[in-house]
Design an enzyme around this catalytic site. Structure first.
Site, PDB file in Angstrom:
ATOM      1  N   HIS A  83      20.381 -23.881  26.450  1.00 39.45           N
ATOM      2  CA  HIS A  83      21.812 -24.052  26.153  1.00 39.45           C
ATOM      3  C   HIS A  83      22.668 -23.556  27.318  1.00 39.45           C
ATOM      4  O   HIS A  83      23.636 -24.214  27.706  1.00 39.45           O
ATOM      5  CB  HIS A  83      22.212 -23.301  24.882  1.00 39.45           C
ATOM      6  CG  HIS A  83      21.833 -23.989  23.617  1.00 39.45           C
ATOM      7  ND1 HIS A  83      22.211 -25.272  23.317  1.00 39.45           N
ATOM      8  CD2 HIS A  83      21.120 -23.555  22.556  1.00 39.45           C
ATOM      9  CE1 HIS A  83      21.738 -25.598  22.131  1.00 39.45           C
ATOM     10  NE2 HIS A  83      21.066 -24.581  21.651  1.00 39.45           N
ATOM     11  N   HIS A  93      14.979 -21.846  24.151  1.00 38.44           N
ATOM     12  CA  HIS A  93      15.991 -22.731  23.570  1.00 38.44           C
ATOM     13  C   HIS A  93      17.394 -22.256  23.965  1.00 38.44           C
ATOM     14  O   HIS A  93      18.244 -23.053  24.365  1.00 38.44           O
ATOM     15  CB  HIS A  93      15.816 -22.762  22.053  1.00 38.44           C
ATOM     16  CG  HIS A  93      16.878 -23.493  21.324  1.00 38.44           C
ATOM     17  ND1 HIS A  93      16.902 -24.867  21.215  1.00 38.44           N
ATOM     18  CD2 HIS A  93      17.968 -23.051  20.646  1.00 38.44           C
ATOM     19  CE1 HIS A  93      17.955 -25.234  20.514  1.00 38.44           C
ATOM     20  NE2 HIS A  93      18.620 -24.153  20.160  1.00 38.44           N
ATOM     21  N   GLU A  94      17.630 -20.956  23.855  1.00 40.39           N
ATOM     22  CA  GLU A  94      18.950 -20.418  24.196  1.00 40.39           C
ATOM     23  C   GLU A  94      19.215 -20.504  25.696  1.00 40.39           C
ATOM     24  O   GLU A  94      20.341 -20.795  26.114  1.00 40.39           O
ATOM     25  CB  GLU A  94      19.085 -18.982  23.686  1.00 40.39           C
ATOM     26  CG  GLU A  94      19.044 -18.865  22.169  1.00 40.39           C
ATOM     27  CD  GLU A  94      20.047 -19.770  21.457  1.00 40.39           C
ATOM     28  OE1 GLU A  94      21.186 -19.931  21.962  1.00 40.39           O
ATOM     29  OE2 GLU A  94      19.708 -20.313  20.405  1.00 40.39           O
TER      30      GLU A  94
END
Length: 66
Positions: A33, A29-30
């Protein structure tokens, strides 16, 4: 469900990391980003359109309440 990462730390030294389960999901998820990818980019067109309609409806209801 798992991820293996090779990267450089703040001193420029190589590091390797593996994770599975929830930590792997959080890491991916990071990374998404950092790559400019949002969760909505990973879902089907149908689900994306449903979410867009819900958001639009909520915004219209909020405007009406003001």
């Amino acid at each position: 469900e798992w991820v293996a990462i090779k990267a450089l730390n703040s001193e420029g030294e190589p590091v390797e990391l593996t994770a599975e389960g929830l930590p792997a999901i959080a890491i991916q998820h990071e990374i998404d980003h950092l790559d400019g990818t949002l969760f909505i980019d990973r879902i089907s067109r149908l689900k994306r359109e449903l979410i867009k309609r819900k958001i639009k409806k909520a915004l219209e209801a909020e405007q009406w309440a003001l």
